[in-house]
Design a protein around this motif. Sequence first.
Motif, PDB file in Angstrom:
ATOM      1  N   LYS A   1       1.333 -61.909 -49.418  1.00 21.21           N
ATOM      2  CA  LYS A   1       2.486 -62.654 -49.949  1.00 21.21           C
ATOM      3  C   LYS A   1       2.296 -62.975 -51.430  1.00 21.21           C
ATOM      4  CE  LYS A   1       1.972 -66.024 -47.039  1.00 21.21           C
ATOM      5  NZ  LYS A   1       0.815 -65.462 -46.333  1.00 21.21           N
ATOM      6  N   SER A   2       1.104 -63.483 -51.760  1.00 22.18           N
ATOM      7  CA  SER A   2       0.877 -63.864 -53.160  1.00 22.18           C
ATOM      8  C   SER A   2       0.793 -62.630 -54.046  1.00 22.18           C
ATOM      9  CB  SER A   2      -0.400 -64.697 -53.291  1.00 22.18           C
ATOM     10  OG  SER A   2      -0.229 -65.913 -52.597  1.00 22.18           O
ATOM     11  N   THR A   3       0.296 -61.526 -53.495  1.00 23.10           N
ATOM     12  CA  THR A   3       0.254 -60.281 -54.271  1.00 23.10           C
ATOM     13  C   THR A   3       1.684 -59.831 -54.568  1.00 23.10           C
ATOM     14  OG1 THR A   3      -1.729 -59.726 -53.008  1.00 23.10           O
ATOM     15  CG2 THR A   3      -0.755 -57.964 -54.320  1.00 23.10           C
ATOM     16  N   PHE A   4       2.535 -59.902 -53.562  1.00 24.56           N
ATOM     17  CA  PHE A   4       3.954 -59.553 -53.705  1.00 24.56           C
ATOM     18  C   PHE A   4       4.609 -60.465 -54.740  1.00 24.56           C
ATOM     19  CE2 PHE A   4       7.841 -57.734 -51.755  1.00 24.56           C
ATOM     20  CZ  PHE A   4       8.780 -58.567 -52.347  1.00 24.56           C
ATOM     21  N   PHE A   5       4.379 -61.758 -54.581  1.00 23.24           N
ATOM     22  CA  PHE A   5       4.980 -62.762 -55.475  1.00 23.24           C
ATOM     23  C   PHE A   5       4.512 -62.546 -56.914  1.00 23.24           C
ATOM     24  CE2 PHE A   5       4.473 -66.825 -57.674  1.00 23.24           C
ATOM     25  CZ  PHE A   5       5.742 -67.363 -57.581  1.00 23.24           C
ATOM     26  N   SER A   6       3.212 -62.307 -57.052  1.00 24.96           N
ATOM     27  CA  SER A   6       2.635 -62.137 -58.369  1.00 24.96           C
ATOM     28  C   SER A   6       3.163 -60.858 -59.022  1.00 24.96           C
ATOM     29  CB  SER A   6       1.123 -62.098 -58.228  1.00 24.96           C
ATOM     30  OG  SER A   6       0.517 -62.017 -59.463  1.00 24.96           O
ATOM     31  N   ALA A   7       3.310 -59.798 -58.233  1.00 27.32           N
ATOM     32  CA  ALA A   7       3.864 -58.542 -58.765  1.00 27.32           C
ATOM     33  C   ALA A   7       5.304 -58.774 -59.216  1.00 27.32           C
ATOM     34  CB  ALA A   7       3.810 -57.455 -57.702  1.00 27.32           C
ATOM     35  N   ALA A   8       6.034 -59.577 -58.454  1.00 28.92           N
ATOM     36  CA  ALA A   8       7.450 -59.787 -58.763  1.00 28.92           C
ATOM     37  C   ALA A   8       7.646 -60.717 -59.947  1.00 28.92           C
ATOM     38  CB  ALA A   8       8.170 -60.346 -57.534  1.00 28.92           C
ATOM     39  N   THR A   9       6.727 -61.634 -60.163  1.00 23.12           N
ATOM     40  CA  THR A   9       6.947 -62.673 -61.180  1.00 23.12           C
ATOM     41  C   THR A   9       5.948 -62.585 -62.332  1.00 23.12           C
ATOM     42  OG1 THR A   9       5.444 -64.180 -60.053  1.00 23.12           O
ATOM     43  CG2 THR A   9       7.762 -64.324 -59.426  1.00 23.12           C
ATOM     44  N   LEU A  10       4.888 -61.821 -62.144  1.00 20.06           N
ATOM     45  CA  LEU A  10       3.757 -61.752 -63.069  1.00 20.06           C
ATOM     46  C   LEU A  10       3.109 -63.128 -63.288  1.00 20.06           C
ATOM     47  CD1 LEU A  10       4.520 -58.982 -65.693  1.00 20.06           C
ATOM     48  CD2 LEU A  10       2.809 -59.007 -63.905  1.00 20.06           C
ATOM     49  N   ALA A  11       3.307 -64.017 -62.319  1.00 19.56           N
ATOM     50  CA  ALA A  11       2.619 -65.301 -62.388  1.00 19.56           C
ATOM     51  C   ALA A  11       1.183 -65.074 -61.917  1.00 19.56           C
ATOM     52  CB  ALA A  11       3.307 -66.302 -61.477  1.00 19.56           C
ATOM     53  N   ASN A  12       0.281 -65.843 -62.491  1.00 20.51           N
ATOM     54  CA  ASN A  12      -1.104 -65.742 -62.053  1.00 20.51           C
ATOM     55  C   ASN A  12      -1.335 -66.669 -60.887  1.00 20.51           C
ATOM     56  OD1 ASN A  12      -2.906 -63.918 -63.156  1.00 20.51           O
ATOM     57  ND2 ASN A  12      -2.744 -64.932 -65.152  1.00 20.51           N
ATOM     58  N   VAL A  13      -1.449 -66.111 -59.699  1.00 19.20           N
ATOM     59  CA  VAL A  13      -1.700 -66.962 -58.533  1.00 19.20           C
ATOM     60  C   VAL A  13      -2.925 -66.424 -57.813  1.00 19.20           C
ATOM     61  CG1 VAL A  13       0.706 -67.628 -58.245  1.00 19.20           C
ATOM     62  CG2 VAL A  13      -0.126 -65.607 -57.070  1.00 19.20           C
ATOM     63  N   GLN A  14      -3.473 -67.261 -56.956  1.00 20.38           N
ATOM     64  CA  GLN A  14      -4.691 -66.854 -56.264  1.00 20.38           C
ATOM     65  C   GLN A  14      -4.426 -65.828 -55.172  1.00 20.38           C
ATOM     66  OE1 GLN A  14      -6.702 -70.460 -55.075  1.00 20.38           O
ATOM     67  NE2 GLN A  14      -8.636 -69.348 -55.304  1.00 20.38           N
ATOM     68  N   ILE A  15      -5.227 -64.766 -55.197  1.00 18.70           N
ATOM     69  CA  ILE A  15      -5.110 -63.697 -54.206  1.00 18.70           C
ATOM     70  C   ILE A  15      -6.511 -63.447 -53.671  1.00 18.70           C
ATOM     71  CG2 ILE A  15      -4.676 -61.213 -53.909  1.00 18.70           C
ATOM     72  CD1 ILE A  15      -2.610 -61.511 -56.230  1.00 18.70           C
ATOM     73  N   ALA A  16      -6.680 -63.439 -52.357  1.00 18.66           N
ATOM     74  CA  ALA A  16      -8.007 -63.145 -51.815  1.00 18.66           C
ATOM     75  C   ALA A  16      -7.901 -62.693 -50.375  1.00 18.66           C
ATOM     76  CB  ALA A  16      -8.884 -64.393 -51.888  1.00 18.66           C
ATOM     77  N   ASN A  17      -8.917 -61.957 -49.936  1.00 21.40           N
ATOM     78  CA  ASN A  17      -8.898 -61.405 -48.585  1.00 21.40           C
ATOM     79  C   ASN A  17      -9.434 -62.394 -47.560  1.00 21.40           C
ATOM     80  OD1 ASN A  17      -8.620 -59.659 -46.477  1.00 21.40           O
ATOM     81  ND2 ASN A  17     -10.486 -58.514 -46.899  1.00 21.40           N
ATOM     82  N   TYR A  18      -8.851 -63.586 -47.514  1.00 22.75           N
ATOM     83  CA  TYR A  18      -9.121 -64.513 -46.417  1.00 22.75           C
ATOM     84  C   TYR A  18      -7.892 -65.395 -46.217  1.00 22.75           C
ATOM     85  CZ  TYR A  18     -10.630 -67.190 -50.531  1.00 22.75           C
ATOM     86  OH  TYR A  18     -10.695 -67.791 -51.769  1.00 22.75           O
ATOM     87  N   PRO A  19      -7.760 -65.976 -45.016  1.00 24.83           N
ATOM     88  CA  PRO A  19      -6.544 -66.769 -44.753  1.00 24.83           C
ATOM     89  C   PRO A  19      -6.491 -68.048 -45.579  1.00 24.83           C
ATOM     90  CG  PRO A  19      -7.717 -66.238 -42.706  1.00 24.83           C
ATOM     91  CD  PRO A  19      -8.633 -65.891 -43.838  1.00 24.83           C
ATOM     92  N   PHE A  20      -5.272 -68.545 -45.773  1.00 21.20           N
ATOM     93  CA  PHE A  20      -5.003 -69.810 -46.459  1.00 21.20           C
ATOM     94  C   PHE A  20      -5.500 -69.851 -47.892  1.00 21.20           C
ATOM     95  CE2 PHE A  20      -5.217 -71.292 -41.903  1.00 21.20           C
ATOM     96  CZ  PHE A  20      -3.848 -71.300 -41.758  1.00 21.20           C
ATOM     97  N   THR A  21      -5.359 -68.725 -48.590  1.00 18.34           N
ATOM     98  CA  THR A  21      -5.678 -68.726 -50.018  1.00 18.34           C
ATOM     99  C   THR A  21      -4.663 -69.605 -50.742  1.00 18.34           C
ATOM    100  OG1 THR A  21      -6.516 -66.497 -49.805  1.00 18.34           O
ATOM    101  CG2 THR A  21      -6.021 -67.233 -52.026  1.00 18.34           C
TER     102      THR A  21
END
Length: 403
Positions: free
Chosen positions: A15-35
């Motif tokens: 979700k955050s990867t999608f959001f970040s790609a769409a907005t170019l906002a810097n948000v936390q992305i990681a391969n574990y739940p509840f990032t």
Amino acid sequence: MPRIVGVVGKPNVGKSTFFSAATLANVQIANYPFTTIKPNVGMGYVRTNCVCREFNVKDTPGNSSCVDGIRLVPVELVDCAGLVPGAWQGRGLGNQFLDAIRQADALIHVVDAAGSTDSEGRPCDPGTHDPTEDVKFLEHELDMWILQILKKEWDRTVRRVEGTKEDLSSIIEEKLSGLGIRRDHIAKAHAKTGLNFERPTSWSDEQLLSLISELRRSSKPMLIAANKIDVPPAEENLKSLQATNHMVIPCCAEAELALRRAAEKNRISYVPGNSNFKITEKAELTPDQKNALARIKEKVLIPLGSTGVQDALNLAFFKLLQMITVYPVEDADKLTDHRGRILPDAYLVPYGTTAKEFAGLIHSDLASGFLYATEVRSKMRLADSYVLKDGDVITIASAKRHA
Ligand SMILES: Nc1nc2c(ncn2[C@@H]2O[C@H](COP(=O)(O)OP(=O)(O)OP(=O)(O)O)[C@@H](O)[C@H]2O)c(=O)[nH]1
Ligand SMILES: [Mg+2]
């Protein structure tokens, strides 16, 4: 009212990867739940063919941008915390998730189509989790959440309604307005279910639930971004995801994020949603960067035609929310505003918006002094009640001028 689209799903699906790609906002992305814990709100864009090509003008956009005849119009997105089973009872980050979803007018449900995360978002072997379960579960969570709120003092309320002939729709509206459920959603759900609103005491539990599902469908329409499509079992799961009766858009959020970041650094030229990109002549790419770009082309862009992120955004606004693009100008011949900018603004409005309502969206003075509107192509005067069409270029004559 600007519309907001929520990016939702269980944890660790992208979700955050999608959001970040769409907005170019810097948000936390990681391969574990509840990032993601607190929802991120940001601005993305929908793309639409700009009318500048048809009018053969070089435009000077203000509220949006125009690249190669493609108008990119800003839209609001919210990246939500991951949702786990039982969220409606507060499990996991249930409250954060549901709070963020209240404001959303439509949902992009990001699903790990590769089945590489279990129902709680923990990594598992690709192909071992069935992503259609995630679709059912998310809908169930939303339904339970709505039911829980509606059920408060329900029995007493419905008895009173029958005794006093109060309007049940108004009561439901009052109870659910905090979830963004409005009168028109209730009317739609009422019509769909055919339930007798004058005799709610006669409804079975199933009937109440069917009303709730319809309320959810009309107030939070949803499409599926079948993410991680680059991981092999994902493509095989597309058919079963489509069988859930939703629009399904194969998606590689990770690839879109890489392309958008490379474009931001001028390493490539890329318009989101395009099927290709071009490496900038002077770009000095490392062998790793070159390989990564070649892989994206070969594994995602060529087989799918795009990364899917922009397609999902466009469908959310143009299909789920039925928005159209309208261009207000002040000078019908030059297509300019009072500052001489050509086709400066592109407004996204829901289909059904009338010329007079549109005037009010631009400025309240324009609506209160509204005389008439014209459509630039036909030069025809439009009635107040004229329903705007996609791509209309409109001038508004008003007794009051706005600054
Ligand atoms: N292979 C592949 N991995 C992806 C893709 N999109 C995201 N990921 C990876 O999936 C993991 C989770 O990504 P996030 O964007 O943090 O996921 P999220 O859904 O926001 O997770 P929570 O905030 O924990 O709910 C990261 O390791 C991403 O790099 C994709 O398209 N393909
Ligand atoms: Mg996240």
